[in-house]
Write an enzyme that holds these catalytic residues in place. Structure first.
Site, PDB file in Angstrom:
ATOM      1  N   HIS A   1     -47.343  -9.642  -8.229  1.00 48.96           N
ATOM      2  CA  HIS A   1     -47.867  -8.318  -8.572  1.00 48.96           C
ATOM      3  C   HIS A   1     -47.945  -8.197 -10.087  1.00 48.96           C
ATOM      4  O   HIS A   1     -47.605  -9.152 -10.804  1.00 48.96           O
ATOM      5  CB  HIS A   1     -47.046  -7.206  -7.927  1.00 48.96           C
ATOM      6  CG  HIS A   1     -45.595  -7.159  -8.334  1.00 48.96           C
ATOM      7  ND1 HIS A   1     -45.188  -6.949  -9.631  1.00 48.96           N
ATOM      8  CD2 HIS A   1     -44.465  -7.295  -7.609  1.00 48.96           C
ATOM      9  CE1 HIS A   1     -43.866  -6.946  -9.678  1.00 48.96           C
ATOM     10  NE2 HIS A   1     -43.402  -7.173  -8.467  1.00 48.96           N
TER      11      HIS A   1
ATOM     12  N   HIS B   1     -44.979  -9.406 -12.410  1.00 47.05           N
ATOM     13  CA  HIS B   1     -44.943 -10.852 -12.681  1.00 47.05           C
ATOM     14  C   HIS B   1     -46.081 -11.231 -13.629  1.00 47.05           C
ATOM     15  O   HIS B   1     -45.922 -12.071 -14.508  1.00 47.05           O
ATOM     16  CB  HIS B   1     -45.122 -11.662 -11.392  1.00 47.05           C
ATOM     17  CG  HIS B   1     -44.216 -11.266 -10.263  1.00 47.05           C
ATOM     18  ND1 HIS B   1     -44.689 -10.862  -9.046  1.00 47.05           N
ATOM     19  CD2 HIS B   1     -42.860 -11.205 -10.189  1.00 47.05           C
ATOM     20  CE1 HIS B   1     -43.678 -10.582  -8.247  1.00 47.05           C
ATOM     21  NE2 HIS B   1     -42.550 -10.772  -8.920  1.00 47.05           N
TER      22      HIS B   1
ATOM     23  N   CYS C   1     -22.922  -8.141  -1.964  1.00 50.40           N
ATOM     24  CA  CYS C   1     -24.195  -7.529  -1.570  1.00 50.40           C
ATOM     25  C   CYS C   1     -25.119  -8.633  -1.091  1.00 50.40           C
ATOM     26  O   CYS C   1     -25.440  -9.541  -1.858  1.00 50.40           O
ATOM     27  CB  CYS C   1     -24.834  -6.766  -2.730  1.00 50.40           C
ATOM     28  SG  CYS C   1     -26.532  -6.258  -2.337  1.00 50.40           S
TER      29      CYS C   1
ATOM     30  N   CYS D   1     -28.457  -8.863  -3.119  1.00 53.63           N
ATOM     31  CA  CYS D   1     -28.366  -9.495  -4.449  1.00 53.63           C
ATOM     32  C   CYS D   1     -27.829 -10.917  -4.352  1.00 53.63           C
ATOM     33  O   CYS D   1     -27.892 -11.669  -5.319  1.00 53.63           O
ATOM     34  CB  CYS D   1     -27.427  -8.737  -5.363  1.00 53.63           C
ATOM     35  SG  CYS D   1     -27.926  -7.066  -5.703  1.00 53.63           S
TER      36      CYS D   1
ATOM     37  N   CYS E   1     -24.304  -0.733  -3.996  1.00 51.34           N
ATOM     38  CA  CYS E   1     -24.954  -1.696  -4.887  1.00 51.34           C
ATOM     39  C   CYS E   1     -25.964  -0.951  -5.756  1.00 51.34           C
ATOM     40  O   CYS E   1     -26.794  -0.206  -5.235  1.00 51.34           O
ATOM     41  CB  CYS E   1     -25.663  -2.772  -4.063  1.00 51.34           C
ATOM     42  SG  CYS E   1     -26.920  -3.633  -5.032  1.00 51.34           S
TER      43      CYS E   1
ATOM     44  N   HIS F   1     -29.638  -2.109  -4.626  1.00 52.69           N
ATOM     45  CA  HIS F   1     -30.118  -1.925  -3.253  1.00 52.69           C
ATOM     46  C   HIS F   1     -29.666  -0.626  -2.620  1.00 52.69           C
ATOM     47  O   HIS F   1     -30.146  -0.262  -1.547  1.00 52.69           O
ATOM     48  CB  HIS F   1     -29.679  -3.113  -2.386  1.00 52.69           C
ATOM     49  CG  HIS F   1     -30.349  -4.379  -2.774  1.00 52.69           C
ATOM     50  ND1 HIS F   1     -29.848  -5.223  -3.737  1.00 52.69           N
ATOM     51  CD2 HIS F   1     -31.518  -4.918  -2.369  1.00 52.69           C
ATOM     52  CE1 HIS F   1     -30.672  -6.249  -3.889  1.00 52.69           C
ATOM     53  NE2 HIS F   1     -31.696  -6.079  -3.080  1.00 52.69           N
TER      54      HIS F   1
ATOM     55  N   LYS G   1     -40.574   2.661  -9.994  1.00 57.85           N
ATOM     56  CA  LYS G   1     -40.787   1.227 -10.116  1.00 57.85           C
ATOM     57  C   LYS G   1     -41.684   0.718  -8.975  1.00 57.85           C
ATOM     58  O   LYS G   1     -41.641   1.232  -7.874  1.00 57.85           O
ATOM     59  CB  LYS G   1     -39.440   0.503 -10.062  1.00 57.85           C
ATOM     60  CG  LYS G   1     -39.537  -0.875 -10.683  1.00 57.85           C
ATOM     61  CD  LYS G   1     -38.254  -1.667 -10.567  1.00 57.85           C
ATOM     62  CE  LYS G   1     -38.552  -3.106 -10.947  1.00 57.85           C
ATOM     63  NZ  LYS G   1     -37.619  -4.052 -10.388  1.00 57.85           N
TER      64      LYS G   1
ATOM     65  N   LYS H   1     -42.398  -3.199  -2.978  1.00 56.88           N
ATOM     66  CA  LYS H   1     -43.076  -3.421  -1.714  1.00 56.88           C
ATOM     67  C   LYS H   1     -42.845  -2.242  -0.775  1.00 56.88           C
ATOM     68  O   LYS H   1     -43.759  -1.769  -0.113  1.00 56.88           O
ATOM     69  CB  LYS H   1     -42.496  -4.689  -1.079  1.00 56.88           C
ATOM     70  CG  LYS H   1     -43.542  -5.595  -0.514  1.00 56.88           C
ATOM     71  CD  LYS H   1     -42.847  -6.830   0.040  1.00 56.88           C
ATOM     72  CE  LYS H   1     -43.820  -7.684   0.815  1.00 56.88           C
ATOM     73  NZ  LYS H   1     -43.201  -8.932   1.260  1.00 56.88           N
TER      74      LYS H   1
HETATM   75  N1  MSP Z   1     -36.130 -15.643  -9.296  1.00 51.95           N
HETATM   76  C1  MSP Z   1     -35.591 -14.741 -10.245  1.00 51.95           C
HETATM   77  C2  MSP Z   1     -35.704 -15.287 -11.654  1.00 51.95           C
HETATM   78  C3  MSP Z   1     -35.069 -16.618 -11.889  1.00 51.95           C
HETATM   79  S1  MSP Z   1     -35.326 -17.183 -13.499  1.00 51.95           S
HETATM   80  C4  MSP Z   1     -34.344 -18.508 -13.637  1.00 51.95           C
HETATM   81  C5  MSP Z   1     -36.326 -13.413 -10.178  1.00 51.95           C
HETATM   82  N2  MSP Z   1     -37.553 -13.432  -9.639  1.00 51.95           N
HETATM   83  S2  MSP Z   1     -38.517 -12.152  -9.473  1.00 51.95           S
HETATM   84  O1  MSP Z   1     -39.630 -12.597  -8.681  1.00 51.95           O
HETATM   85  O2  MSP Z   1     -37.792 -11.031  -9.007  1.00 51.95           O
HETATM   86  O3  MSP Z   1     -39.094 -11.868 -10.893  1.00 51.95           O
HETATM   87  C6  MSP Z   1     -38.461 -11.000 -11.813  1.00 51.95           C
HETATM   88  C7  MSP Z   1     -39.331 -10.939 -13.028  1.00 51.95           C
HETATM   89  O4  MSP Z   1     -40.666 -10.493 -12.682  1.00 51.95           O
HETATM   90  C8  MSP Z   1     -38.903  -9.958 -14.097  1.00 51.95           C
HETATM   91  O5  MSP Z   1     -37.885 -10.454 -14.911  1.00 51.95           O
HETATM   92  C9  MSP Z   1     -40.209  -9.777 -14.827  1.00 51.95           C
HETATM   93  O6  MSP Z   1     -40.508 -10.914 -15.576  1.00 51.95           O
HETATM   94  C10 MSP Z   1     -41.190  -9.661 -13.685  1.00 51.95           C
HETATM   95  N3  MSP Z   1     -41.267  -8.297 -13.156  1.00 51.95           N
HETATM   96  C11 MSP Z   1     -41.103  -7.945 -11.854  1.00 51.95           C
HETATM   97  N4  MSP Z   1     -41.324  -6.603 -11.722  1.00 51.95           N
HETATM   98  C12 MSP Z   1     -41.616  -6.059 -12.915  1.00 51.95           C
HETATM   99  C13 MSP Z   1     -41.997  -4.774 -13.364  1.00 51.95           C
HETATM  100  N5  MSP Z   1     -42.115  -3.730 -12.560  1.00 51.95           N
HETATM  101  N6  MSP Z   1     -42.265  -4.643 -14.692  1.00 51.95           N
HETATM  102  C14 MSP Z   1     -42.208  -5.694 -15.553  1.00 51.95           C
HETATM  103  N7  MSP Z   1     -41.862  -6.913 -15.158  1.00 51.95           N
HETATM  104  C15 MSP Z   1     -41.487  -7.132 -13.858  1.00 51.95           C
HETATM  105  O7  MSP Z   1     -35.791 -12.440 -10.626  1.00 51.95           O
END
Ligand code: MSP
Length: 510
Positions: free
Chosen positions: A16, A19, A124, A127, A141, A144, A292, A295
């Site tokens: 999304h 990312h 949790c 997490c 948590c 969550h 935020k 899903k």
């Molecule tokens: N798999 C772990 C990261 C491991 S790194 C060794 C993880 N994955 S995640 O799919 O949840 O991705 C988190 C990251 O996605 C955030 O740190 C950020 O880079 C990005 N984002 C996810 N949602 C976001 C927003 N709503 N806003 C900005 N960035 C966001 O955590």
């Protein structure tokens, strides 16, 4: 030399814009530093182990390996759609990664920093982590909002607490290490409390989907101990030339995963005898009107949809211009459309179209030779130099929004320069031919600078601009500092007519 990384994304959800933002930032940095003539390695990828992924596969009714292959490919496809120029795409299920994780576990275990013990605590499942009472919000948590379960079991632990003093000193001695400052302060506050050791195993009886501990087959590795090592396994640590060349990294993350990156990771590196990463660069969240993006709220915006509907470069520009790195920002399609129409279609698009239009109308589409510059023309050259200096100062500092704002000031300045120098009046008087040449040249040369500075942000549009300015690739492909020398646009060169760079988005009235 730059080694820039994004988090590796969990494959339990589709890509999304959250990312996409981090990945676009990493890409813009990678492109910028390549343009500065530096060697760059840019790594992104997917995090494929752990409970959550297993659950998502079950929910999708697919064998887990098939499921992770599918979602990992979806991320890759999104990055192609957004013109992401990564050098390496890492997946934690790849044998090369698994081997590195097991080697590290063996080594840290042998050194005595991993030990076997019993631990009872509040766990949790969402997490996949233990919590202390003090971490909970109203007994729930914090992420969550569910009640953690007390579980007691034998596990392996990493002596994280041993490195607490070292970590505090390191953060204090390197004030810029975790940036922006607010996140560094947050971690220093967290480190005021005693740092517990980290449980780094999960019994296979509870979770099978993980990397087996090399020294005890009854366990798999905790997903964070596995995932963080991607930053090294992607460099073929410990023996690869890539590791020698590119470590330490510039990490990019959002604030949600600050603790694993600011606490677990540096202490793991210390235990391994690997120097700390260069910087941890932390940004805020994209918030939707409802809070935020998630899903469950059903407000997830897919990057591919935005790129197809509004244009890849438009989305990239919006990300970098709209969010101040480090702070939260609001996302809405209305805000995206407003930026496209005001900044791109109006300011930049019109400047470009008017300048080229006049060059075709008055000079048959050929770059005219500049004559003696007037005061106003000299101001253009000076403004170009100032703008470039500002941009080159802010951009590598993660101040993308500021860098772009200063570029747009220059664009506004040029639009006013057209009005005040009145080329249409000069065109009527043959005596003013020289003056007209000079004004047109200053406009076209400024546009070349603008295109050059926009390359990391809007690669496709910058290339289109350069083509319309008649720049062959040979004239274009120089390191930025050389490109940004006034006068490199050669008089006599043919310009190209083309459709508008950034069409206006018409919004239907409801
Ligand atoms: N798999 C772990 C990261 C491991 S790194 C060794 C993880 N994955 S995640 O799919 O949840 O991705 C988190 C990251 O996605 C955030 O740190 C950020 O880079 C990005 N984002 C996810 N949602 C976001 C927003 N709503 N806003 C900005 N960035 C966001 O955590």
């Amino acid at each position: 030399m730059l080694y820039i990384t994004t988090p590796i994304y969990y494959v339990n959800a589709e890509p999304h814009i959250g990312h996409a933002y981090t990945t676009v930032v990493a890409d813009a940095c990678a492109r910028f530093h390549r343009l500065m003539g530096e060697e760059v390695r840019f790594q992104t990828g997917t995090d494929e182990h752990g409970e959550k992924v297993l659950e998502a596969a079950a929910a999708a009714g697919l064998p887990v390996k098939e499921f992770v292959d599918r979602v990992s490919a979806r991320f890759r496809q999104s990055w192609d759609e957004l013109d992401i120029s990564y050098d390496h795409y890492i997946r934690t299920t790849q044998p090369e990664h698994v081997r590195v994780v097991q080697e590290v576990l063996d080594r840290v275990h042998a050194s005595g920093d991993i030990y076997f013990g019993e631990y009872g605590g509040l766990y949790c499942y969402g997490c996949e982590a233990f919590y202390l009472e003090r971490d909970l919000l109203d007994g729930l948590c914090p992420d969550h909002r569910t009640k953690p379960t007390f579980i007691k079991e034998e596990n392996y632990f990493f002596r994280m607490g041993k490195y607490q003093g070292w970590l505090i000193d390191y953060i204090n001695d390197n004030p810029d290490w975790i940036r922006p400052e607010r996140y560094r302060n947050e971690m220093l506050a967290f480190l005021k409390e005693p740092l517990e050791d980290l449980c780094i195993s999960r019994p296979k009886s509870r979770l099978e989907w993980g990397i087996p501990l090399p020294f005890d087959e009854r366990y798999v590795t905790y997903v964070w101990f596995d995932a963080l090592l991607n930053y090294l396994s992607g460099l073929e640590y410990p023996f690869g030339d890539l590791y020698q060349k590119f470590w330490p990294a510039q990490h990019l993350i959002a604030k949600d995963i600050l603790k694993p990156h600011a606490i677990y990771w540096p202490t793991m590196l210390a235990a391994m005898g690997v120097p700390p990463y260069q910087n941890l660069n932390v940004h805020g969240y994209w918030q939707m009107a409802e809070g935020k993006m998630s899903k469950s709220l059903g407000n997830v915006v897919e990057p591919g949809y935005l790129a197809a509907r509004y244009g890849v470069d438009q989305v990239r520009y919006f990300f970098l211009r709209e969010m101040v790195f480090g702070l939260d920002a609001h996302f809405s399609e209305a805000a995206l459309i407003a930026r496209i129409n005001a900044d791109l279609a109006n300011d930049l698009g019109n400047l470009f179209a008017r300048s080229l239009g006049m060059a075709f109308k008055y000079r048959r589409g050929v770059v005219p030779p500049p004559g003696v510059p007037s005061q106003a023309d000299k101001e253009v050259t000076a403004a170009a130099a100032d703008t470039a200096a500002e941009f080159l100062r802010h951009f590598p500092n993660l101040e993308f929004s500021r860098a772009l704002a200063s570029l747009w000031e220059f664009i506004g300045f040029l639009n006013r320069y057209i009005v005040t120098s009145e080329p249409w009046v000069l065109a009527k008087d043959p005596q003013s031919a020289d003056k007209l040449d000079t004004v047109l040249y200053h406009l076209l040369e400024s546009l070349r600078w603008i295109a050059a500075l926009l390359r990391p942000v809007m690669p496709k549009s910058a290339l289109k601009m350069s083509e319309q300015l008649g720049l062959g690739l040979s004239l274009w492909d120089y390191p930025l500092p050389q490109t940004l020398q006034w006068g490199r646009l050669l008089p006599g060169g043919p310009l190209q007519k083309a459709p508008a760079l950034f069409p206006r988005i018409e919004v239907e009235e409801k």
